[in-house]
Motif scaffolding. Sequence first.
Motif, PDB file in Angstrom:
ATOM      1  N   LYS A  79      55.327  84.588  32.016  1.00  0.00           N
ATOM      2  CA  LYS A  79      55.901  83.290  32.341  1.00  0.00           C
ATOM      3  C   LYS A  79      57.154  83.550  33.179  1.00  0.00           C
ATOM      4  O   LYS A  79      57.902  84.479  32.921  1.00  0.00           O
ATOM      5  CB  LYS A  79      56.264  82.545  31.064  1.00  0.00           C
ATOM      6  CG  LYS A  79      56.752  81.137  31.295  1.00  0.00           C
ATOM      7  CD  LYS A  79      56.759  80.372  29.983  1.00  0.00           C
ATOM      8  CE  LYS A  79      57.340  78.999  30.112  1.00  0.00           C
ATOM      9  NZ  LYS A  79      56.829  78.156  31.153  1.00  0.00           N
ATOM     10  N   LEU A  80      57.355  82.725  34.199  1.00  0.00           N
ATOM     11  CA  LEU A  80      58.527  82.908  35.057  1.00  0.00           C
ATOM     12  C   LEU A  80      59.814  82.700  34.282  1.00  0.00           C
ATOM     13  O   LEU A  80      59.916  81.743  33.515  1.00  0.00           O
ATOM     14  CB  LEU A  80      58.501  81.908  36.214  1.00  0.00           C
ATOM     15  CG  LEU A  80      57.470  82.117  37.288  1.00  0.00           C
ATOM     16  CD1 LEU A  80      57.571  81.003  38.322  1.00  0.00           C
ATOM     17  CD2 LEU A  80      57.632  83.454  37.958  1.00  0.00           C
ATOM     18  N   SER A 129      63.752  81.586  33.908  1.00  0.00           N
ATOM     19  CA  SER A 129      64.566  80.535  34.515  1.00  0.00           C
ATOM     20  C   SER A 129      65.829  81.179  35.079  1.00  0.00           C
ATOM     21  O   SER A 129      66.708  81.596  34.331  1.00  0.00           O
ATOM     22  CB  SER A 129      64.935  79.485  33.462  1.00  0.00           C
ATOM     23  OG  SER A 129      65.697  78.459  34.055  1.00  0.00           O
ATOM     24  N   THR A 175      66.514  75.978  39.546  1.00  0.00           N
ATOM     25  CA  THR A 175      66.118  77.192  38.828  1.00  0.00           C
ATOM     26  C   THR A 175      64.706  77.577  39.270  1.00  0.00           C
ATOM     27  O   THR A 175      63.938  76.728  39.737  1.00  0.00           O
ATOM     28  CB  THR A 175      66.119  76.983  37.296  1.00  0.00           C
ATOM     29  OG1 THR A 175      65.195  75.943  36.976  1.00  0.00           O
ATOM     30  CG2 THR A 175      67.511  76.662  36.779  1.00  0.00           C
ATOM     31  N   THR A 176      64.388  78.832  39.091  1.00  0.00           N
ATOM     32  CA  THR A 176      63.076  79.320  39.513  1.00  0.00           C
ATOM     33  C   THR A 176      61.941  78.614  38.783  1.00  0.00           C
ATOM     34  O   THR A 176      60.923  78.284  39.401  1.00  0.00           O
ATOM     35  CB  THR A 176      62.962  80.836  39.291  1.00  0.00           C
ATOM     36  OG1 THR A 176      63.349  81.137  37.947  1.00  0.00           O
ATOM     37  CG2 THR A 176      63.841  81.595  40.259  1.00  0.00           C
ATOM     38  N   ASP A 177      62.116  78.354  37.493  1.00  0.00           N
ATOM     39  CA  ASP A 177      61.043  77.697  36.748  1.00  0.00           C
ATOM     40  C   ASP A 177      60.870  76.241  37.174  1.00  0.00           C
ATOM     41  O   ASP A 177      59.769  75.713  37.160  1.00  0.00           O
ATOM     42  CB  ASP A 177      61.229  77.835  35.241  1.00  0.00           C
ATOM     43  CG  ASP A 177      62.543  77.280  34.737  1.00  0.00           C
ATOM     44  OD1 ASP A 177      63.545  77.287  35.469  1.00  0.00           O
ATOM     45  OD2 ASP A 177      62.577  76.828  33.574  1.00  0.00           O
ATOM     46  N   GLY A 237      57.293  75.970  38.449  1.00  0.00           N
ATOM     47  CA  GLY A 237      56.738  75.745  37.120  1.00  0.00           C
ATOM     48  C   GLY A 237      55.486  74.906  37.058  1.00  0.00           C
ATOM     49  O   GLY A 237      54.826  74.864  36.027  1.00  0.00           O
ATOM     50  N   GLN A 238      55.148  74.225  38.144  1.00  0.00           N
ATOM     51  CA  GLN A 238      53.956  73.383  38.138  1.00  0.00           C
ATOM     52  C   GLN A 238      53.135  73.632  39.396  1.00  0.00           C
ATOM     53  O   GLN A 238      53.691  73.868  40.463  1.00  0.00           O
ATOM     54  CB  GLN A 238      54.346  71.911  38.078  1.00  0.00           C
ATOM     55  CG  GLN A 238      55.004  71.524  36.783  1.00  0.00           C
ATOM     56  CD  GLN A 238      55.303  70.027  36.727  1.00  0.00           C
ATOM     57  OE1 GLN A 238      54.925  69.265  37.601  1.00  0.00           O
ATOM     58  NE2 GLN A 238      55.979  69.623  35.676  1.00  0.00           N
ATOM     59  N   ASP A 257      51.228  77.143  37.430  1.00  0.00           N
ATOM     60  CA  ASP A 257      51.961  76.453  36.374  1.00  0.00           C
ATOM     61  C   ASP A 257      52.997  77.348  35.689  1.00  0.00           C
ATOM     62  O   ASP A 257      53.109  77.372  34.467  1.00  0.00           O
ATOM     63  CB  ASP A 257      50.993  75.862  35.346  1.00  0.00           C
ATOM     64  CG  ASP A 257      50.091  74.808  35.981  1.00  0.00           C
ATOM     65  OD1 ASP A 257      50.561  74.055  36.851  1.00  0.00           O
ATOM     66  OD2 ASP A 257      48.899  74.749  35.607  1.00  0.00           O
ATOM     67  N   GLY A 258      53.736  78.101  36.489  1.00  0.00           N
ATOM     68  CA  GLY A 258      54.827  78.922  35.979  1.00  0.00           C
ATOM     69  C   GLY A 258      54.426  80.258  35.389  1.00  0.00           C
ATOM     70  O   GLY A 258      55.253  80.960  34.815  1.00  0.00           O
TER      71      GLY A 258
END
Length: 164
Positions: free
Chosen positions: A7-8, A10, A25-27, A31-32, A133-134
Amino acid sequence: MIERGSKLPSVPTKLVNADGISDTTTDAVMGQGVTVLFTVPGAFTPTCHVNHLPGFLANQPKLKAAGVERIICAAVNDHHVMKAWAENTGALGQIDFIADGNGALAKAFGLELDLTAAGMGPRLARSAMLIRDGVVQDIFVEDGPGVGASGAPAILMALEAANS
């Protein structure tokens, strides 16, 4: 190093896109949906400027047709340099840019490249990721100079394999 299935994290960053420059933030950015993130050692540096970014810019229509919703380039440069690079290459509005000015993204992803001997300090290693999706679906990190495994053609092949 960030791996397939991760998961990425943040990481606070600056996003440079057609809307301007924003703190995020990166997420939040990745994230989607389906995102291709490619990382380069530096804006305007020879290989990044002549080979890596232009390959993604030229293949942007094919990547979008394959289901990619967002293409992002990240480098350890400040947001002013990233904006100038995006404008100079004609990529602004087609590719988004993440300015990793302090190298926090490079550290969080485990993709630090020490170019101190060349007078460039710590940078991001040359890589590309397919993110859904992240979550990192595929990651390609170059093990030497040049663009091969992390170029747009490699990402297109990975997308084709994932979609078949």
